[in-house]
Write a protein that holds these residues in place. Structure first.
Motif, PDB file in Angstrom:
ATOM      1  N   PRO A  99      13.916  55.037   7.236  1.00 30.12           N
ATOM      2  CA  PRO A  99      12.746  54.158   7.234  1.00 30.12           C
ATOM      3  C   PRO A  99      13.076  52.716   6.838  1.00 30.12           C
ATOM      4  N   LEU A 109       9.075  52.236   9.004  1.00 27.31           N
ATOM      5  CA  LEU A 109       8.307  53.491   9.004  1.00 27.31           C
ATOM      6  C   LEU A 109       7.612  53.705  10.344  1.00 27.31           C
ATOM      7  N   GLU A 110       7.349  52.621  11.056  1.00 31.75           N
ATOM      8  CA  GLU A 110       6.663  52.775  12.348  1.00 31.75           C
ATOM      9  C   GLU A 110       7.521  53.563  13.342  1.00 31.75           C
ATOM     10  N   LYS A 154       8.048  57.653  11.244  1.00 31.88           N
ATOM     11  CA  LYS A 154       6.963  58.172  10.396  1.00 31.88           C
ATOM     12  C   LYS A 154       6.930  59.691  10.250  1.00 31.88           C
ATOM     13  N   GLU A 212       3.663  55.321   3.862  1.00 28.93           N
ATOM     14  CA  GLU A 212       3.239  55.409   5.263  1.00 28.93           C
ATOM     15  C   GLU A 212       1.768  55.805   5.382  1.00 28.93           C
ATOM     16  N   GLN A 223       4.572  49.848   6.720  1.00 30.30           N
ATOM     17  CA  GLN A 223       3.586  50.418   5.789  1.00 30.30           C
ATOM     18  C   GLN A 223       2.354  50.867   6.557  1.00 30.30           C
TER      19      GLN A 223
END
Ligand code: SF4
Lengths: 260, 483
Positions: free
Chosen positions: B354, B359-360, B363, B396, B411
């Motif tokens: 991540p 994180l996108e 995830k 996340e 985020q």
């Protein structure tokens, strides 16, 4: 590997006269009989068991899902329920782990920090309590049988009490405890993990169920409601009608012939 | 290699599909299980004394935390010391920059062939691809990496890149890809075939590329741990050696290396020590007969400073890349490394990716764990991996707009109104005794209405059905009966 030592709660190991019982939400809603069996076991050992009716859940489901604020609200609602300095007995390793190890973190910097820490120190997992505080030697009145023991990861790695379930089962004269393949491996429950990643969790529980079935045991026991619902739910889905698991408390009560 | 490698950037978007496919591959499942069982047993046998292990892990953790606490200072010291030693230091914030630097160095010499020792950081930057596209062929010389490269794949394990491959796979691969190679499943013959194919390359290569296991600030020494001798060849035969590593790999003193090295090899494959341990301190000096004439070190950030900025997440950088966490992971054991779609698979991959990819793009990784804790239990530097996973889950789930001290890239990537509402509802029901009592009452009364489909649960289980009476009720009834 970790040494197999047993954690000693900060409250000391002296035998109390009274205990609190924290039933956990899974047991409460899905396996209440196991909760009653645990309470009966404790009462039969001359303990006065107090079950605060306002209890609900330790907060673990939200905490492990990335929602600590929600978890804190739910955990906070439990904090005032145990005013006396009695042990808080929890019939589930993972919920016990949440209360013992994660409550202090969850309330770090909050007004309830000291209270959460004090409660955490009094939390004791059921099998640990039966073995190490009460030195319970169950009178085995059952027929000879073979059982496998599944220990939850919470009990094993957070509470360090995986040896206690074994030891209790080993004290039963007519019970042979058999080891199953990859015994220390997780059953794949993991709370929301089994909902968010059903393929992976499904493969894990399938392997666990198969290794228990092939262990030569006639049934299995575990001291964790999450694992029990997971493995039994899988066995039932596959149409297994004979082999199943039960909570350690139920098993012990049955063996002592005290189960109504 | 002439073959076009099939690499999809950020396939972790398809993590669940990848995992499903892997789970259905019976051969893969069997070879992973066998290999992981073997590695777990080997590790166990390498640490016969539990107390020694506990002491050593604490020492490893302490060293890594001390070095990380001083990281900026140590990096400066490392650069200064390496420069004194004649090693040139380059800084790269992104993978693109690292690749550019390395390509420039090779192009300056008009180089077209590079021979590589094992380097996960170069996998991170997809260096081979980058060079290939610019006319430089980079050949992997670690046997596992070589196999994976020949197959046009990525490593599935950080220590054993080709652990997912059976003997038969490799026999077929060599037979198909290497000229005049008969099909054989004899392991010694296979290794000989591979080695012969590589031998010449060392002499022909313009550049040797390698990773670094520990970079010692005090002495300006690059330590390289390996078993095949290929690392030594890559770093000594060609005229130029370029090493690449992450900024977190620096340690303060030479003495720090000793326990970390012991932890690394014993945790990784249960070896007391590796066959080769290279300490590279300078290019060839006047009067010396061998060694590269130029040595370079590329220090890569690629998201590491994001982890570094946060006190809790900084522990992620303690990692010494031993792979024990993946060997012991029940999820990795079932899906293997490719499913993760990231350079680093398994538990360490779930907590480091991540930061590298955002994180996108990752995830599904922090949730791909039952939090069983097997990883944290074996990690030689005691990274609390489950704790890191929970923190990443929190980040996340945190709404993208929420302002925090150390925002993570991506985020809120897993935040949905639906899930947030579900947890708020849960909080409302379980957070107030009155509401919970009512909920328990309703759930037991309405148990006949239990839905037959319960999200992912009923894929593997019979539906969860509330009991006829809650434990609360049973206790109340019994108390009433006793009165
Ligand atoms: S996280 Fe720990 S166990 Fe995993 S690779 Fe890194 S050092 Fe090894």
């Amino acid at each position: 590997m970790q040494p197999n030592h047993v954690a000693i709660p900060a409250s000391g190991r002296a035998r109390p006269t009274d205990v609190y019982f924290f039933g956990t939400c899974l047991l409460d809603l899905f396996l209440p009989e196991a909760g009653m069996d645990a309470i009966t076991l404790l009462e039969n050992l001359d303990l006065c068991v107090h079950f605060p009716q306002a209890q609900s859940c330790c907060g673990q489901p939200a905490y492990t899902s990335g929602h600590p604020n929600e978890a804190r609200v739910v955990a906070r609602a439990q904090l005032a329920l145990f005013p006396n300095d009695w042990p808080i007995v929890v019939p589930s390793g993972s919920c016990g782990g949440m209360m013992k190890h994660h409550w202090p973190r969850l309330f770090a910097g909050e007004p309830e920090q000291a209270l959460a820490e004090a409660l955490a120190a009094r939390v004791v997992e059921l099998s640990d309590f039966l073995l190490n505080v009460l030195d319970f030697h169950p009178q085995d009145r059952g027929l000879p049988t073979r059982v496998a023991v599944h220990t939850s990861c919470g009990a094993r790695r957070e509470m360090n009490v995986h040896v206690t379930s074994w030891a209790l089962v080993d004290r039963l004269a007519n019970v042979e405890r058999v080891v199953h393949d990859h015994e220390s491996e997780c059953c794949g429950f993991g709370g929301t993990f089994s909902v968010k990643h059903p393929d992976i969790a499904g493969a894990m529980v399938a392997d666990k169920a198969a290794s228990l079935q092939h262990s030569g045991a006639l049934e299995f026991v575990t001291a964790d409601a999450g694992c029990l619902l997971n493995i039994n739910g899988k066995l039932a889905k596959d149409g297994e009608r004979v082999f199943a698991g039960k909570h350690l408390a139920t098993f012990l009560l049955e063996r002592t012939g005290d189960k109504a | 290699m002439s073959e076009q490698q099939t690499i999809t950037l950020y396939p972790s978007r398809q993590f669940k599909d990848n995992a499903r496919a892997a789970l259905q591959d019976g051969e893969l499942r069997t070879s992973l299980r066998t290999a992981m069982d073997y590695l777990m047993a080997k590790r166990l046998s390498a640490f016969p004394d539990g107390d020694e292990l506990a002491t050593l892990r604490t020492l490893g953790e302490t060293i890594r935390q001390r070095c990380l606490a001083k990281l900026p200072e140590l990096l400066e010291k490392l650069e200064a010391q390496l420069t004194v030693n004649g090693v040139q230091v380059h800084w790269a914030e992104t993978t693109e920059q690292a690749n550019e630097i390395i390509h420039d160095l090779i192009a300056r010499r008009g180089g077209t062939l590079a021979v590589k020792g094992k380097s996960m950081v170069s996998e991170e930057t997809e260096l081979n691809h980058y060079l290939e596209a610019r006319g430089v062929t980079a050949v992997e010389s670690d046997m596992g990496e070589y196999i994976v490269q020949l197959a046009g794949e990525k490593p599935t394990h950080i220590i054993m890149p080709a652990i997912h491959k059976t003997k038969a796979h490799i026999a077929q691969l060599f037979h198909d890809k290497l000229p005049d190679t008969p099909y054989t499943e004899d392991v010694d013959s296979l290794i000989r075939i591979g080695r012969n194919a590589l031998r010449d390359l060392y002499l022909k290569a313009d550049v040797g590329l390698s990773g670094v296991n520990f970079a010692v600030a005090e002495t300006g020494t690059l330590c390289l741990v390996e078993n095949e001798g290929n690392g030594r060849m890559c770093t000594t035969v060609p005229d130029m050696h370029i090493a690449i590593t992450g900024i977190e790999k620096v340690v303060e003193k030479l003495t720090d290396v000793v326990p970390l090295y012991s932890l690394l090899t014993r945790s990784a494959i249960g070896q007391p020590i590796t066959t080769y341990f290279n300490m590279i301190s300078s290019p060839r000096k006047t009067g010396e007969k061998d060694g590269p004439r130029e040595v370079h070190l590329v220090l890569l950030d690629n998201g590491r400073s994001q982890a570094y900025a946060d006190e809790q997440l900084r522990k992620t950088l303690q990692c010494i890349r031993c792979g024990a966490c993946m060997n012991h992971c029940p999820v990795y054991t079932r899906i293997g490394g490719h499913a993760y779609g990231t350079t680093y698979p398994g538990p360490i991959g779930e907590i480091i990716s991540p930061h590298m990819l955002g994180l996108e793009n990752t995830k599904d990784l922090p949730t791909a764990s039952s939090l069983c804790g097997a990883c944290g239990e074996v990690c030689p530097v005691k990274i609390p991996i489950p704790e890191m996973l929970m923190r990443l889950r929190e980040e996340e789930q945190r709404p993208a707009g929420e302002v925090v001290a150390h925002p993570l890239r991506g985020q809120g990537a897993a935040h949905t109104g639906k899930e947030a509402l579900a947890w708020r509802t849960w909080r409302g029901l379980f957070g107030q005794p009155g509401a919970y009592k009512l909920f328990g009452w309703a759930a037991t009364r309405l148990r006949g209405l239990t839905p037959p489909g319960q999200l992912g649960w009923t894929q593997n289980h019979v539906p969860l059905k509330p009991a006829a009476k809650t434990l609360h009720q049973l206790v109340r009834e019994r108390d009433a009966a006793r009165r």
